[in-house]
Enzyme design. Sequence first.
Site, PDB file in Angstrom:
ATOM      1  N   ARG A   1      11.080  -8.984   1.218  1.00 27.19           N
ATOM      2  CA  ARG A   1      12.091  -7.926   1.359  1.00 27.19           C
ATOM      3  C   ARG A   1      12.189  -6.957   0.187  1.00 27.19           C
ATOM      4  NH1 ARG A   1      17.470 -10.158   4.048  1.00 27.19           N
ATOM      5  NH2 ARG A   1      18.177  -9.600   2.004  1.00 27.19           N
ATOM      6  N   ASP A   2      11.326  -7.067  -0.810  1.00 26.67           N
ATOM      7  CA  ASP A   2      11.352  -6.104  -1.918  1.00 26.67           C
ATOM      8  C   ASP A   2       9.944  -5.919  -2.482  1.00 26.67           C
ATOM      9  OD1 ASP A   2      12.531  -4.240  -3.577  1.00 26.67           O
ATOM     10  OD2 ASP A   2      13.083  -5.712  -5.093  1.00 26.67           O
ATOM     11  N   ILE A   3       8.980  -5.733  -1.590  1.00 25.53           N
ATOM     12  CA  ILE A   3       7.602  -5.520  -2.030  1.00 25.53           C
ATOM     13  C   ILE A   3       7.470  -4.095  -2.552  1.00 25.53           C
ATOM     14  CG2 ILE A   3       5.203  -5.363  -1.266  1.00 25.53           C
ATOM     15  CD1 ILE A   3       5.837  -7.624   0.697  1.00 25.53           C
TER      16      ILE A   3
END
Length: 72
Positions: free
Chosen positions: A6-8
């Site tokens: 969810r935070d690539i």
Amino acid sequence: EEIIHRDIKLENFVFCKDNKLKLIDFGVSSKFDEKIEKVRGTDDYIPPEVITMGKSNYKMDIWAFGILLVLL
């Protein structure tokens, strides 16, 4: 277990001593089967439909990898 990061983003990749690329910072990640109501991550890497619907899923990670490919 399968995890949604969810935070690539570029800042969450590092090269290790053995020259392997690793993904770090799993602070906002969640299990694949969890119902995810809250959108988290970096705005530039979040798909538009996730922002409008307010729900995230594994497709966020696929979208973010696509953004990375465009930036490289």
